[in-house]
Scaffold this motif. Structure first.
Motif, PDB file in Angstrom:
ATOM      1  N   THR A   1     -15.687   8.937  48.318  1.00  0.00           N
ATOM      2  CA  THR A   1     -15.312   9.816  49.192  1.00  0.00           C
ATOM      3  C   THR A   1     -15.627  11.160  49.079  1.00  0.00           C
ATOM      4  OG1 THR A   1     -13.153   9.956  48.324  1.00  0.00           O
ATOM      5  CG2 THR A   1     -13.387   8.164  49.718  1.00  0.00           C
ATOM      6  N   ARG A   2     -15.817  11.904  50.028  1.00  0.00           N
ATOM      7  CA  ARG A   2     -15.933  13.506  49.828  1.00  0.00           C
ATOM      8  C   ARG A   2     -14.908  14.140  49.005  1.00  0.00           C
ATOM      9  NH1 ARG A   2     -19.350  16.019  53.253  1.00  0.00           N
ATOM     10  NH2 ARG A   2     -18.243  17.976  52.832  1.00  0.00           N
ATOM     11  N   ASP A   3     -13.624  13.580  49.003  1.00  0.00           N
ATOM     12  CA  ASP A   3     -12.464  14.156  48.211  1.00  0.00           C
ATOM     13  C   ASP A   3     -12.739  13.903  46.788  1.00  0.00           C
ATOM     14  OD1 ASP A   3     -11.423  15.280  50.300  1.00  0.00           O
ATOM     15  OD2 ASP A   3      -9.685  13.899  50.607  1.00  0.00           O
TER      16      ASP A   3
ATOM     17  N   ARG B   1     -15.533  15.940  45.432  1.00  0.00           N
ATOM     18  CA  ARG B   1     -15.051  17.412  45.326  1.00  0.00           C
ATOM     19  C   ARG B   1     -14.283  17.471  44.190  1.00  0.00           C
ATOM     20  NH1 ARG B   1     -12.905  17.422  49.785  1.00  0.00           N
ATOM     21  NH2 ARG B   1     -14.318  18.989  51.079  1.00  0.00           N
ATOM     22  N   GLU B   2     -13.401  16.696  43.799  1.00  0.00           N
ATOM     23  CA  GLU B   2     -12.657  16.537  42.480  1.00  0.00           C
ATOM     24  C   GLU B   2     -13.512  16.529  41.374  1.00  0.00           C
ATOM     25  OE1 GLU B   2      -9.456  17.558  42.364  1.00  0.00           O
ATOM     26  OE2 GLU B   2      -9.747  17.754  44.377  1.00  0.00           O
TER      27      GLU B   2
ATOM     28  N   ASP C   1     -14.728  26.385  48.043  1.00  0.00           N
ATOM     29  CA  ASP C   1     -15.604  25.259  47.854  1.00  0.00           C
ATOM     30  C   ASP C   1     -17.028  25.784  48.533  1.00  0.00           C
ATOM     31  OD1 ASP C   1     -13.985  23.581  46.639  1.00  0.00           O
ATOM     32  OD2 ASP C   1     -13.267  22.576  48.643  1.00  0.00           O
TER      33      ASP C   1
END
Lengths: 376, 94
Positions: free
Chosen positions: B4-6, B9-10, B33
């Motif tokens: 996932t994008r999240d 990102r993390e 970001d």
């Protein structure tokens, strides 16, 4: 009489290694120092080199084989049709491995000084005359007594633990040995105004939408062009002759974790600026990612090293084997001026020639009439 | 495997923090970001190079030289976008 190329010990914890690639086949002629195979342990990849010139008679392992340290990897002979021994040639001296087996001259020198093979630290794959001489000098200076024949450490040394050199350390040792014994190294330095280079690099970055500051790569490319225009920069000495390289192979130091690599852009003189920067970037990524191939770190004819990242005011690099110049770059100093230095082989180049080259290198503009030099 | 994008990102943010910390203890808690990483001064060239190598390996990408530019990899958001786009192309062609 055939000689064995044995599996070297790469680190203390691995008694066997995996054969990654064999770079020769039976019948091939090799020179001393040629890489004949690539091996790996859990932690690193290492190269196996021929210790002497000859023909490959037979190979005793295959890619992906897990083989014991010290076992025979292949046989070399003076003639291609020499018979291969039936049994592996085990070292005839207990405790002597392929790492410290002395050369004939070193063995004679050991006898002359009443020393055992195990007394003397080895700097290369085999115990050499220079190893013995260095030990004798150290013993004289420190009054170190030779070790007992049971292998206990020499008396007179402070407490410590001996370990084999890593592949990278061994490579550095070879470089230093060449630099010390075969080149005649000297160093000169010029100060310059770094603004033109900074502006040129910033404009290049913006135009090409780059992630990484390309200044050092641009500087390296300028060095390539200067070496192309002045072939004596791109040269070395072989015997009593000046050896002019056909193409410019640019060596560039890359620090990846704790390992220092010299990646090499081959035939850089045939590239345009953008292709060169792309090629160098790819090699840097290979080095950082641990994917550098053997040929990507061999054959430099000129080189550049920067320690700007470490904020040092000066560094004097050693020459890479068979190069006549290693340019040293440092970042701007407190007064705003930067420095370009060069270690050079004085057999090939003079300080005047190198200083003129550095002055040209200090500007990105080939047509600049008078490069700006540092403050008096 | 679905990512996932999240999660990406993390992952990227954690790597940037690690590199920035190692290179001098910069506080990047306020890093947005969409900030252009090379322009922030938080990472030097060596750290950015390490970030790119990690990104390629972590997400099983095979970057071409022309992919490595500020538009594709310049910020955390652009790295996420590039990865997601690349994976979509790969899914469609498989």
């Amino acid at each position: 009489m055939p000689s064995a190329v044995r599996i070297p010990r790469v680190n203390n914890n691995d008694d066997s290694v995996k054969v990654v690639r064999l770079l020769v086949t039976p019948g091939n002629q090799v020179a001393a120092g040629d890489v004949v195979a690539e091996i790996e342990t859990e932690k690193s990849v290492a190269l196996v080199e021929a210790e002497q010139s000859g023909y490959v008679l037979a190979i005793a392992c295959s890619p992906n084989d897990q083989v014991a340290v010290g076992s025979v990897m292949m046989w070399l002979g003076a003639a291609a049709d020499e018979a291969v021994p039936d049994a592996p040639a085990d070292p005839d001296v207990p405790g002597v491995t392929s790492f410290n087996e002395p050369t004939a001259k070193a063995r004679a020198l050991l006898q002359q000084h009443g020393l055992s093979v195990r007394d003397v630290p080895v700097s290369g794959r085999r115990l050499s005359v220079s190893d013995v001489e260095a030990y004798v000098a150290l013993r004289h200076a420190n009054r170190v007594q030779p070790s007992a024949s049971d292998g206990t450490p020499p008396t007179g040394l402070a407490a410590g633990t001996a370990r084999p050199f890593t592949v990278e350390e061994r490579g550095m040792l070879r470089t230093i040995t060449w630099h010390k014994e075969q080149a005649t190294p000297a160093y000169v330095e010029v100060e310059y105004d770094p603004k033109p280079w900074q502006e040129y690099s910033a404009a290049y970055t913006a135009e090409h939408r780059l992630m990484l500051d390309p200044m050092l790569s641009l500087l390296a490319y300028r060095l390539v062009k200067l070496a192309t225009d002045a072939p004596k920069i791109n040269a070395t000495v072989t015997g009593d002759r000046l050896y002019l390289y056909e193409h410019v192979n640019l060596g560039f130091t890359v620090q990846a974790n704790e390992i220092l690599y010299l990646v090499v852009v081959r035939d850089a003189d045939l590239m345009n600026e953008a292709d060169f920067i792309s090629a160098l970037g790819k090699l840097q990524r290979h080095a950082v990612g641990g994917k550098l191939r053997v040929q990507e770190s061999q054959g430099a004819t000129v080189a550049l090293s920067s320690m700007a990242r470490w904020d040092v005011s000066r560094h004097i690099p050693i020459l890479s084997p068979y190069t006549s110049i290693m340019v040293a770059h440092t970042g701007p100093r407190q007064n705003g001026w930067a420095a370009l230095g060069a270690t050079y082989d004085h057999r090939v180049l003079t300080g005047f020639e190198v200083s003129q080259m550095l002055k040209k290198l200090s500007t990105p503009h080939p047509d600049a009439q008078a490069p700006t030099l540092g403050p008096k | 495997m679905t990512i996932t994008r999240d999660a990406v990102r993390e992952g990227i943010r954690a790597k940037v923090i690690e590199l920035a910390t190692r290179r001098g203890g910069h506080d990047i808690s306020n890093l947005a970001d969409d900030e252009i990483l090379p322009a922030t001064g938080l990472l030097d060239s060596a750290a950015i190079l390490e970030l790119v190598v990690w990104y390629e390996s972590e997400y099983n990408l095979s970057l071409r030289e022309e992919d490595i530019n500020i538009d594709n990899l310049g910020s955390i958001n652009s790295m996420i976008d590039f990865l997601m786009s690349h994976r979509s192309d790969r899914d469609r062609s498989s």
